[in-house]
Design a protein around this motif. Structure first.
Motif, mmCIF file in Angstrom:
data_model
loop_
_atom_site.group_PDB
_atom_site.id
_atom_site.type_symbol
_atom_site.label_atom_id
_atom_site.label_comp_id
_atom_site.label_asym_id
_atom_site.label_seq_id
_atom_site.Cartn_x
_atom_site.Cartn_y
_atom_site.Cartn_z
ATOM 1 N N PRO A 107 0.818 -1.224 0.000
ATOM 2 C CA PRO A 107 0.000 0.000 0.000
ATOM 3 C C PRO A 107 0.843 1.262 0.000
ATOM 4 O O PRO A 107 1.753 1.418 0.816
ATOM 5 N N PHE A 108 0.534 2.159 -0.920
ATOM 6 C CA PHE A 108 1.145 3.492 -0.974
ATOM 7 C C PHE A 108 0.627 4.299 0.209
ATOM 8 O O PHE A 108 -0.377 3.954 0.844
ATOM 9 N N GLU A 109 1.297 5.374 0.509
ATOM 10 C CA GLU A 109 0.856 6.230 1.607
ATOM 11 C C GLU A 109 -0.590 6.675 1.379
ATOM 12 O O GLU A 109 -0.955 7.133 0.296
ATOM 13 N N GLY A 110 -1.416 6.518 2.409
ATOM 14 C CA GLY A 110 -2.809 6.928 2.326
ATOM 15 C C GLY A 110 -3.732 5.905 1.707
ATOM 16 O O GLY A 110 -4.944 6.147 1.609
ATOM 17 N N ALA A 111 -3.218 4.759 1.305
ATOM 18 C CA ALA A 111 -4.055 3.764 0.622
ATOM 19 C C ALA A 111 -5.185 3.251 1.502
ATOM 20 O O ALA A 111 -6.254 2.886 1.013
ATOM 21 N N PHE A 112 -4.960 3.195 2.826
ATOM 22 C CA PHE A 112 -5.994 2.747 3.766
ATOM 23 C C PHE A 112 -6.645 3.920 4.490
ATOM 24 O O PHE A 112 -7.354 3.728 5.476
ATOM 25 N N GLY A 113 -6.393 5.128 4.032
ATOM 26 C CA GLY A 113 -6.895 6.300 4.719
ATOM 27 C C GLY A 113 -5.825 6.932 5.593
ATOM 28 O O GLY A 113 -4.750 6.355 5.811
ATOM 29 N N ASP A 114 -6.118 8.092 6.099
ATOM 30 C CA ASP A 114 -5.129 8.859 6.858
ATOM 31 C C ASP A 114 -4.766 8.237 8.205
ATOM 32 O O ASP A 114 -3.737 8.583 8.795
ATOM 33 N N ASP A 115 -5.599 7.334 8.699
ATOM 34 C CA ASP A 115 -5.364 6.787 10.034
ATOM 35 C C ASP A 115 -4.489 5.536 10.039
ATOM 36 O O ASP A 115 -4.192 5.002 11.111
ATOM 37 N N THR A 116 -4.079 5.055 8.877
ATOM 38 C CA THR A 116 -3.272 3.839 8.805
ATOM 39 C C THR A 116 -1.860 4.158 8.354
ATOM 40 O O THR A 116 -1.660 4.822 7.332
ATOM 41 N N GLU B 22 6.767 6.281 -7.210
ATOM 42 C CA GLU B 22 6.687 7.629 -7.767
ATOM 43 C C GLU B 22 6.398 8.589 -6.607
ATOM 44 O O GLU B 22 5.452 8.368 -5.857
ATOM 45 N N PRO B 23 7.161 9.655 -6.443
ATOM 46 C CA PRO B 23 6.859 10.617 -5.367
ATOM 47 C C PRO B 23 5.468 11.225 -5.498
ATOM 48 O O PRO B 23 4.819 11.511 -4.492
ATOM 49 N N VAL B 24 5.010 11.433 -6.723
ATOM 50 C CA VAL B 24 3.621 11.799 -6.994
ATOM 51 C C VAL B 24 3.143 10.855 -8.084
ATOM 52 O O VAL B 24 3.736 10.800 -9.165
ATOM 53 N N GLN B 25 2.087 10.125 -7.801
ATOM 54 C CA GLN B 25 1.618 9.111 -8.743
ATOM 55 C C GLN B 25 0.815 9.768 -9.868
ATOM 56 O O GLN B 25 -0.329 10.167 -9.666
ATOM 57 N N GLY B 26 1.433 9.865 -11.037
ATOM 58 C CA GLY B 26 0.820 10.574 -12.147
ATOM 59 C C GLY B 26 -0.463 9.942 -12.655
ATOM 60 O O GLY B 26 -1.535 10.562 -12.631
ATOM 61 N N LEU C 140 -2.650 11.254 -8.713
ATOM 62 C CA LEU C 140 -1.946 12.361 -8.070
ATOM 63 C C LEU C 140 -1.807 12.172 -6.559
ATOM 64 O O LEU C 140 -1.846 13.131 -5.787
ATOM 65 N N ASN C 141 -1.628 10.923 -6.140
ATOM 66 C CA ASN C 141 -1.316 10.658 -4.735
ATOM 67 C C ASN C 141 0.118 11.099 -4.494
ATOM 68 O O ASN C 141 1.038 10.634 -5.155
ATOM 69 N N ALA C 142 0.307 12.010 -3.533
ATOM 70 C CA ALA C 142 1.630 12.583 -3.277
ATOM 71 C C ALA C 142 2.204 12.024 -1.979
ATOM 72 O O ALA C 142 1.593 12.134 -0.917
ATOM 73 N N ALA C 143 3.381 11.423 -2.079
ATOM 74 C CA ALA C 143 4.051 10.884 -0.897
ATOM 75 C C ALA C 143 4.635 12.018 -0.064
ATOM 76 O O ALA C 143 5.196 12.971 -0.605
ATOM 77 N N SER C 144 4.504 11.906 1.241
ATOM 78 C CA SER C 144 5.105 12.894 2.133
ATOM 79 C C SER C 144 6.605 12.647 2.231
ATOM 80 O O SER C 144 7.107 11.561 1.914
#
Length: 430
Positions: A176-185, A211-215, A219-223
């Motif tokens: 899972p990419f960052e945020g894939a399960f929501g902000d709490d996971t 990808e740091p930002v998934q094009g 547009l999921n952006a990794a912190s």
């Protein structure tokens, strides 16, 4: 559509493969382009918020690149040189060293791969496995890394993977990419737990790629924290870190590399799209010096490097990256883009902003809504596309050189289009 336009489009419908895609959203025959605008055969001019899917970060037909390329061709400069030494390759490498690598304290080697981004990804996969002696590569949900079989195995999108026709897309673990399960996971904790557990069923990885930002993934952006975490986990497990900066690089997020704010130094970095500066096919793989263990021609191809792209790419580096001026301008325009997209998000129920820098968009919750907004925008004179697993994100990839006035005009068109679609949807619901 006029009869004349229908006649012009007929050859495409009759003869071009059904694989064509972008053209289905923009039914006009384009004849010329300059800066941030394209003109159709009917004389109508459109603001370009697609920019060759980030292959034209410096706009269409940059005058300095065009002048250098014309002069090179007129002087019988090398057009194709396999991977032989040429003057233009030397000049490009020197410009890349002086303007990109040295200022960032990087000592990566530059490998000229085949001319597309997917070839750079294939080379990275092969080299990671060669260096480590392992097969498994960890990729992430919603990632997109290319359409050839190796790169496609890293890609999450079901539709893209379906193009493999049942061929094997193996030796990859999708996490899972960052945020894939929501902000709490905490997906970093999940990743680390799976790799630390010797009974998880996951083979020791040769590499991690993200990808740091998934094009294409929405547009999921990794912190910065998440990117640093993946780098730490990769090192802990003896794996290489590959950053796919094909779409998010070359200034798209506000710095040349999209991972710079995280302070990480990847083992390999894939580059393509705007690397040539002019829309010419050109891809490369940056490799930490100690990992450059290729034997001669172990990864090769007839079109390793593109001499014409060396010409324009060198001009792009010298013109835009010799100091911080261009980078600062991109960051200024990024703020304008954020403000404009926020206005759109406020009129579409449940919408939210995504992305970073000049790689932002609005998640409107449904592919039908996003597609309708983009179609309406095109009618009004704006070229823009969607992204995301279900095409739910209206995605802005305007040229980084776009004049501020044109950027604002394009955002106003997009706002009007979103307003039209929102009203139509509300009326239909009632």
């Amino acid at each position: 559509m006029s009869t004349d336009m229908s006649a012009e489009l007929e050859i495409f419908n009759r003869r071009e493969s059904e694989a064509r895609s972008y053209c289905r959203s923009f039914e006009t025959v384009f004849t010329k382009a300059s800066g941030a605008e394209m003109t159709g055969a009917d004389g109508k001019t459109y603001i370009d918020f697609l920019a060759g899917c980030s292959s034209l970060n410096y706009g269409h037909n940059d005058p300095d690149m065009k002048e250098a390329l014309i002069a090179h061709i007129a002087d019988d400069g090398i057009a194709h040189g396999l991977d032989m030494y040429t003057q233009e390759k030397a000049r490009f490498l020197k410009a890349y060293e002086d303007n990109i690598l040295k200022p960032r304290g990087m000592d990566h080697k530059v490998m000229m791969t085949g001319p597309t981004g997917t070839n750079a990804v294939e080379a990275a996969m092969k080299l990671a496995r060669k260096v480590t002696g392992r097969r498994n590569i960890v990729a992430f949900t919603n990632g997109f890394h290319g359409m050839t079989m190796g790169a496609l195995s890293l890609t999450g999108n079901t539709g893209k993977r379906g193009g493999a026709g049942g061929g094997s897309l193996s030796d990859v673990t999708h996490m899972p990419f960052e945020g894939a399960f929501g902000d709490d996971t905490d997906t970093l904790a999940y990743l680390e737990m799976m790799l630390d557990n010797s009974s998880s069923g996951i083979d020791a990885p040769a590499a991690f790629i993200f990808e740091p930002v998934q094009g294409e993934g929405g547009l999921n952006a990794a912190s910065d924290e998440w990117m640093r975490g993946v780098a730490r986990i990769a090192k802990k497990h003896g794996a290489l870190l590959i950053v796919d900066d094909i779409q998010s690089g070359c200034g798209r997020t506000g710095t040349y590399f999209s991972f710079e704010s995280a302070g990480i130094v990847p083992d390999m970095i894939t580059q393509a799209k705007s690397l040539s500066g002019f829309g010419l096919p050109f891809a490369a793989l940056l490799i930490k010096r100690e990992h450059d263990i290729w034997k001669p021609a172990e990864h090769n191809g007839t079109f390793r490097g593109n001499t014409h792209a060396f010409v324009t790419g060198r001009v792009a580096l010298e013109k835009f990256w010799a100091d911080d001026g261009f980078q600062n301008d991109v960051q200024h325009k990024s703020a304008i883009l954020t403000s404009g997209l926020q206005a759109i998000a406020e009129i579409v129920p449940g919408a939210r902003l995504k992305g970073r820098g000049m790689m932002q968009g609005v998640d409107v919750g449904a592919g039908e809504t996003a597609s309708a907004i983009c179609a309406r925008a095109f009618e009004k004179g704006l070229i823009i596309e969607t992204s995301g697993a279900d095409d739910e994100v209206v995605k802005v990839l305007a040229p980084l050189t776009i004049p501020e006035e044109t950027l604002r005009k394009g955002l106003n068109i997009l706002l009007d289009a979103a307003r039209d679609v929102t009203v139509q949807t509300k009326v239909a619901a009632e």
